[in-house]
Design a protein around this motif. Structure first.
Motif, PDB file in Angstrom:
ATOM      1  N   LYS A   1       0.714  -1.058  -0.045  1.00  0.00           N
ATOM      2  CA  LYS A   1      -0.674   0.132   0.028  1.00  0.00           C
ATOM      3  C   LYS A   1       0.696   1.346   0.122  1.00  0.00           C
ATOM      4  O   LYS A   1       0.652   2.107  -0.622  1.00  0.00           O
ATOM      5  CB  LYS A   1      -0.773  -0.017   1.294  1.00  0.00           C
TER       6      LYS A   1
ATOM      7  N   ASN B   1       3.845   1.781  -1.098  1.00  0.00           N
ATOM      8  CA  ASN B   1       4.701   1.137  -2.052  1.00  0.00           C
ATOM      9  C   ASN B   1       3.409   1.934  -3.619  1.00  0.00           C
ATOM     10  O   ASN B   1       3.755   2.879  -4.610  1.00  0.00           O
ATOM     11  CB  ASN B   1       5.568   0.826  -2.932  1.00  0.00           C
ATOM     12  N   GLY B   2       2.101   1.902  -3.385  1.00  0.00           N
ATOM     13  CA  GLY B   2       1.228   2.082  -4.717  1.00  0.00           C
ATOM     14  C   GLY B   2       1.315   4.031  -4.002  1.00  0.00           C
ATOM     15  O   GLY B   2       0.731   4.280  -4.908  1.00  0.00           O
ATOM     16  N   GLN B   3       1.124   3.860  -3.122  1.00  0.00           N
ATOM     17  CA  GLN B   3       0.333   5.224  -2.248  1.00  0.00           C
ATOM     18  C   GLN B   3       2.386   6.004  -3.552  1.00  0.00           C
ATOM     19  O   GLN B   3       1.713   7.370  -3.300  1.00  0.00           O
ATOM     20  CB  GLN B   3       0.828   5.978  -1.063  1.00  0.00           C
TER      21      GLN B   3
ATOM     22  N   GLN C   1       4.408   5.957  -5.210  1.00  0.00           N
ATOM     23  CA  GLN C   1       4.025   6.018  -7.339  1.00  0.00           C
ATOM     24  C   GLN C   1       3.061   6.897  -7.336  1.00  0.00           C
ATOM     25  O   GLN C   1       3.143   7.778  -8.003  1.00  0.00           O
ATOM     26  CB  GLN C   1       3.517   4.676  -7.715  1.00  0.00           C
ATOM     27  N   ALA C   2       1.983   7.254  -6.663  1.00  0.00           N
ATOM     28  CA  ALA C   2       0.440   7.441  -7.338  1.00  0.00           C
ATOM     29  C   ALA C   2       1.382   9.005  -7.502  1.00  0.00           C
ATOM     30  O   ALA C   2       0.912   9.936  -7.651  1.00  0.00           O
ATOM     31  CB  ALA C   2      -0.930   7.197  -6.838  1.00  0.00           C
TER      32      ALA C   2
END
Length: 541
Positions: free
Chosen positions: A506, A508-510, A512-513
């Protein structure tokens, strides 16, 4: 305000929206329940009103601020609080409401009589007379509404040129009118209009049935009157017989038919009787006569008449005396003169047929068994019927009382004992409907509380789940901020390795976003520099 803001932040937007929706729903629902329960009990103020009367009554109720309800397409029925019905009816009657769409003599209270022409005055008089007649006819019990049309010809100079008035009456009935009531309406109209005869009044009901024909001549009206009299006589005799027989055999267990033959001839007789045994002295006359006469010797001479003359010593001659008595007596013999006029419509002969059912008994198995009535009972019923109709054998009357079994057996009534609550309370129909309505509303309230309010309140009051404990030096928000700044953050969960991996994914995704969003903002802010950078990257080996 900090505790309040912390509580709002802790609850979140979703829970606050749910709490607001629940609050508004409950307020609306309980407001409906309170208004429905507190609404006054409504009753019928007026019914079967015309559009004019409905508008006038509603306008008066609006001016008083009284709650009302109107039913029907044109508001023929007006409902008002039941406790105020009597007072409202009296107050509205004092103001002449409802007027039943009729105009009476109050039409002359409006307008100027000096400025109106003779034609207008005649028309107003005709309208007033028709309206007053309609009001009088509506006073009869079964007449719901009435409309009267009068035809009053103008007065002519000569009597032979005058035409008789006529009238047409349209009635709206609640039931049926008998022949006597129809005749009463005709005579009422004829008595109220000068020169109008009852035979010239036509009456029609709302279904188009002709109750009285005013276009027939006198003979036809007379025949129709005799027919109505015959029907009325048969109905009256049949009712008397049914009342007597039903008390013995039970209601509905006798069939009666009466045929009355009337003598329509009008008989006029005159008689004169003399009684020779009864004499009365009418006059008496008595006559008496007396006469005296002398003989021939006593003749009258001159010498006898001279003074001092002496007829000698002769004795006086004898005289004749006559007496006569006459008596006349006149006698009067008693005489009786009698004139009798027998109008048509006398009972010429009666024919009565009575059929009575037998006796039914209930067997132990529940079936009904039939048994004929004994002859002695039939004889007693025959004697009662003979006395009820005024049976006259010399007139040729016929009477038959027969005992036969009817096609349908009498139904056995089922009686249920009332419960204790019913016997104590004995509520009316309106009370039962009101109690049922309150019960339905209470049941709906309970259902809403259990199925809607309770789950929502439980969800709102549920505790907020705590965030998982982390082994690293930062929380999720701090780790995301550090990752966005380029630092490397290692998130290690204390207990579960699978949860640690999910949390890391989670983060890492945040990151990247956030990185992509930052690049997009830079490109939008400096498009020219972005193009130069891209060209430099393309030209590089």
């Amino acid at each position: 305000m900090k505790p309040v803001l912390d509580l709002v932040t802790k609850l979140g937007p979703a829970r606050i929206a749910a709490m607001a929706a629940v609050t508004l729903t409950l307020i609306g629902f309980f407001a409906f329940i309170i208004l429905r329960v507190s609404r006054p009990d409504m009753g019928v103020l007026f019914s079967d009103l015309s559009m004019q009367d409905s508008a006038a009554v509603i306008r008066e109720l609006d001016s008083r601020g009284i709650r009302y309800e109107s039913k029907g397409d044109t508001g023929q029925t007006i409902m008002a609080p039941r406790a105020d019905l009597a007072r409202l009816r009296m107050d509205l009657a004092g103001k002449g409401l409802p007027v039943q769409a009729g105009v009476g003599y109050e039409i002359f209270d409006k307008g100027d009589a000096f400025s109106s022409t003779n034609f207008v005055q005649n028309v107003n008089h005709l309208r007033a007379l028709e309206g007053e007649l309609a009001r009088s006819i509506r006073a009869i019990g079964r007449v719901q509404a009435a409309r009267v049309h009068l035809v009053l010809p103008e007065r002519r100079l000569f009597e032979r040129d005058r035409e008789t008035p006529s009238a047409a009456i349209v009635l709206k009935l609640m039931g049926e009118l008998d022949a006597g009531q129809v005749r009463a309406i005709r005579h009422l109209a004829a008595s109220a209009v000068e020169g109008l005869k009852p035979e010239r009044v036509s009456i029609v009901d709302e279904r188009g049935r002709l109750l009285a024909d005013g276009a027939k001549d006198a003979d036809a009206n007379g025949a129709s009157g005799f027919e109505d009299r015959q029907i009325g006589l048969e109905r009256r005799l049949r009712g008397q017989i049914e009342d007597v027989v039903a008390g013995i055999v039970g209601p509905g267990r006798a069939r009666v038919q009466v045929n009355a033959e009337l003598d329509l001839n009008r008989v006029e007789s005159r008689s004169e009787t003399f009684d020779p045994e009864s004499r009365v002295v009418r006059s008496a006359q008595t006559r008496t006569e007396s006469a005296v006469t002398g003989n021939a010797d006593g003749q009258v001479t001159v010498g006898n008449e001279l003074p001092g003359a002496n007829g000698g010593d002769k004795p006086p001659a004898p005289k004749d005396a006559t007496n006569k008595n006459e008596e006349t007596t006149n006698y009067e013999i008693s005489r009786v003169t009698k004139t009798e006029i027998a109008e048509g419509g006398r009972i010429k002969r009666l024919s009565v047929a009575v059929v009575v059912d037998g006796v039914y008994a209930t067997a132990p198995d529940g079936k009904q068994t039939y048994a004929p009535r004994p002859p002695a009972e039939i004889e007693r019923i025959t004697a009662l019927v003979r006395s009820a109709v005024g049976f006259d054998k010399a007139r040729g009357d016929q009477l038959e009382v027969v005992n036969l079994r009817f096609a349908e057996a009498p139904s056995v009534p089922q009686f249920s004992e009332p419960t204790l609550i019913q016997s104590l309370l004995a509520p009316t129909k309106d009370d039962v409907l009101r109690m049922a309505e309150l019960s339905v509303l209470a049941l709906l309230t309970l259902i809403v509380l259990l199925t809607v309010v309770r789950p929502l309140v439980r969800q709102v009051l549920a505790p907020v789940p705590a965030a998982p404990a982390l082994a690293g030096p930062a929380t999720l928000a701090e780790a995301a901020a550090a990752a966005a700044s380029g630092a490397t953050v290692t998130m290690i969960e204390r207990d579960n390795p699978t949860a640690r991996l999910m949390e890391f994914a989670k983060i890492n995704g945040q990151i990247q976003a956030d990185t992509v969003q930052r690049v997009v903002d830079m490109v939008r802010a400096s498009p020219a520099e972005t193009v130069e950078v891209l060209r430099t990257w393309i030209q590089e080996e």
